[in-house]
Design a protein around this motif. Structure first.
Motif, short mmCIF file in Angstrom:
data_model
loop_
_atom_site.label_atom_id
_atom_site.label_comp_id
_atom_site.label_asym_id
_atom_site.label_seq_id
_atom_site.Cartn_x
_atom_site.Cartn_y
_atom_site.Cartn_z
N VAL A 259 0.85 -1.19 0.00
CA VAL A 259 0.00 0.00 0.00
C VAL A 259 0.88 1.24 0.00
O VAL A 259 1.76 1.39 0.85
CB VAL A 259 -0.94 0.02 1.22
N LEU A 260 0.63 2.14 -0.95
CA LEU A 260 1.36 3.40 -1.06
C LEU A 260 0.41 4.58 -0.91
O LEU A 260 -0.81 4.42 -1.02
CB LEU A 260 2.07 3.50 -2.42
N GLU A 261 0.97 5.75 -0.69
CA GLU A 261 0.18 6.97 -0.71
C GLU A 261 -0.04 7.41 -2.16
O GLU A 261 0.84 7.26 -3.00
CB GLU A 261 0.91 8.09 0.03
N ASN A 262 -1.20 7.96 -2.42
CA ASN A 262 -1.49 8.53 -3.73
C ASN A 262 -0.93 9.96 -3.76
O ASN A 262 -1.54 10.88 -3.22
CB ASN A 262 -2.99 8.54 -3.99
N LEU A 263 0.23 10.12 -4.37
CA LEU A 263 0.94 11.41 -4.34
C LEU A 263 0.66 12.26 -5.57
O LEU A 263 1.37 13.23 -5.83
CB LEU A 263 2.45 11.15 -4.23
N THR A 264 -0.37 11.93 -6.34
CA THR A 264 -0.72 12.73 -7.50
C THR A 264 -1.05 14.16 -7.07
O THR A 264 -1.75 14.38 -6.09
CB THR A 264 -1.94 12.13 -8.22
N HIS A 265 -0.51 15.13 -7.80
CA HIS A 265 -0.71 16.57 -7.55
C HIS A 265 -0.09 17.03 -6.24
O HIS A 265 -0.47 18.09 -5.72
CB HIS A 265 -2.20 16.93 -7.57
N ILE A 266 0.87 16.29 -5.69
CA ILE A 266 1.48 16.71 -4.43
C ILE A 266 2.27 18.00 -4.60
O ILE A 266 2.37 18.79 -3.66
CB ILE A 266 2.39 15.59 -3.87
N ARG A 267 2.79 18.25 -5.79
CA ARG A 267 3.58 19.46 -6.00
C ARG A 267 2.72 20.73 -5.87
O ARG A 267 3.20 21.77 -5.44
CB ARG A 267 4.25 19.42 -7.37
N SER A 268 1.46 20.62 -6.25
CA SER A 268 0.57 21.78 -6.13
C SER A 268 -0.03 21.90 -4.73
O SER A 268 -0.45 22.98 -4.32
CB SER A 268 -0.55 21.69 -7.17
N ARG A 269 -0.04 20.78 -3.98
CA ARG A 269 -0.63 20.81 -2.64
C ARG A 269 0.38 21.21 -1.56
O ARG A 269 0.02 21.85 -0.58
CB ARG A 269 -1.22 19.44 -2.27
N ALA A 270 1.63 20.79 -1.74
CA ALA A 270 2.63 21.02 -0.70
C ALA A 270 2.98 22.49 -0.59
O ALA A 270 3.04 23.23 -1.59
CB ALA A 270 3.89 20.21 -0.99
N ARG A 271 3.20 22.94 0.65
CA ARG A 271 3.57 24.34 0.89
C ARG A 271 5.00 24.37 1.41
O ARG A 271 5.27 24.10 2.57
CB ARG A 271 2.62 24.97 1.91
N LEU A 272 5.91 24.68 0.50
CA LEU A 272 7.33 24.74 0.85
C LEU A 272 7.90 26.09 0.43
O LEU A 272 7.54 26.63 -0.62
CB LEU A 272 8.11 23.61 0.17
N ARG A 273 8.81 26.60 1.23
CA ARG A 273 9.51 27.82 0.84
C ARG A 273 10.50 27.50 -0.27
O ARG A 273 10.90 26.37 -0.46
CB ARG A 273 10.24 28.40 2.04
N LYS A 274 10.87 28.55 -0.98
CA LYS A 274 11.84 28.36 -2.05
C LYS A 274 13.17 27.92 -1.47
O LYS A 274 13.61 28.40 -0.44
CB LYS A 274 12.01 29.66 -2.84
#
Length: 378
Positions: A259-274
């Motif tokens: 079982v894995l996490e569904n990481l689709t669209h994680i780049r748009s959801r994650a909040r990271l500083r530059k």
């Protein structure tokens, strides 16, 4: 199940010239169809065939008709993808290729495993070539041959042959393994296996720093060095994903479920500083890793499923208490309710496993879920 064998072709000098001319004319057909489809906004294969086929046959009379159709099919797929990007409001241009791989079907090529020879349709008729099979792929020899792609890179030619094999007969198992994927620990399983190498992160960082330094310098020798490094990071990540997926499958029993996490669209959801964190997130090859894991697991009869990743890092795997401050640091999870102290990624892996079991209407049976940090397996 289908597997792709990469055959190393061994053409003579004359045969290499025929292959090169065939690939160039096929690429020209691909670009012509792609321009027509993108300019007119048409991604219907039949309509593009009517608009381009006869003109391309007249322009390239020596290119087999089947390869002209193959170029149109690949161009139609590329145009459809580009037009979909435009519909979503993203930037896109007409698809264009410098050396488009040729997709052969059973009418335009054949392979003989016993003599290690193949026949390909070219601008000079059929060309018979010898080939070699990599050692790790020799177990797939003898399977039913399907389509194939002829690829050219730096003067070498490879034939990527799709082989159909029967599915393995494996009894299903009740064993379920949750896997938490991350940037610091590549993979942590619910069976307390911390997989991946710490040196991988430093290797990527060292290569990134070198490329940035060479790009800033801008001299001729720096540009030569950059060309030499071209594709190295991609090959590194591909090797890392192969190693990681292989180790996960080795730790799983035949017939079990991963079982894995569904990481689709994680780049748009994650909040990271530059900075480094954002750069590493946007270069994370989790989709490639999933594809590698899926086909490796298939050979052992292992099923790979995905679950919703929300709150898996904030929820206690023992009592179910959910709070943001449960996760004290990147590696430490300390439950505010029951006091469970465990590695954060291990806790997330167990929650991933529990989510899948909950979706099946079952619960985790037997065993304590509270392992302290002192008992980690790294």
């Amino acid at each position: 199940m289908d597997r792709t064998l990469v055959l190393q072709l061994q053409p003579t000098h004359e045969q290499a010239k025929h292959l090169q001319q065939t690939v160039q004319e096929h690429t020209a057909c691909f670009n012509a169809v792609a321009d027509e489809g993108f300019t007119s906004g048409c991604c219907n294969g039949i309509e593009l065939h009517k608009r381009t086929y006869y003109d391309l046959r007249a322009q390239y009379p020596h290119l087999p008709a089947q390869l002209v159709c193959a170029a149109r099919v690949k161009a139609t797929e590329a145009v459809k993808s580009a037009l979909d990007r435009l519909k979503k409001g993203r930037k896109a241009s007409a698809p264009r290729s410098r050396l488009c791989p040729i997709r052969y079907d059973q009418r335009s090529y054949w392979v003989k495993w016993n003599s290690h020879t193949c026949s390909l349709a070219t601008v000079e008729g059929r060309v018979h070539l010898s080939f070699t099979v990599p050692k790790h792929a020799q177990k797939y020899i003898g399977g039913k041959v399907c389509s194939a792609d002829l690829c050219s890179r730096k003067g070498t030619y490879t034939l990527h042959v799709v082989v159909h094999l029967p599915d393995p007969l494996v009894l299903s198992s009740d064993d379920v393994i949750g896997v938490d994927l991350g940037l610091n620990h590549p993979a942590v399983t619910s069976h307390r296996h911390f997989l991946g190498e710490r040196r991988w992160k430093e290797q990527e960082l060292r290569l990134f720093r070198l490329r940035r330094k060479l790009q800033a310098k801008g001299t001729k020798s720096a540009k030569r060095h950059l060309r030499k490094l071209s594709g190295k990071l991609f090959r590194q990540r591909k090797d890392h994903d192969h190693v990681l997926s292989k180790r996960i499958v080795e730790h799983a029993t035949a017939g079990s479920t991963i079982v894995l996490e569904n990481l689709t669209h994680i780049r748009s959801r994650a909040r990271l500083r530059k900075g480094e964190g954002q750069r590493r997130l946007h270069s994370w090859s989790f989709a490639q890793f999933h594809s590698f894991l899926s086909y490796k697991a298939q050979e052992k009869g292992i099923e790979v499923v995905k679950v919703d990743p929300r709150h898996t890092s904030q929820t206690c795997s023992r009592c179910g208490h959910q709070a943001r401050n449960n996760r004290r640091s990147q590696s430490l999870f300390l439950c505010r309710a029951c006091g469970l102290s465990v590695h954060a990624d291990l806790n997330a892996a167990r929650n991933i496993r529990e989510k899948h079991l909950a979706s099946l209407g079952t619960s985790l049976a037997g065993g304590s879920q509270s392992d302290g940090l002192s008992s980690q397996v790294i």
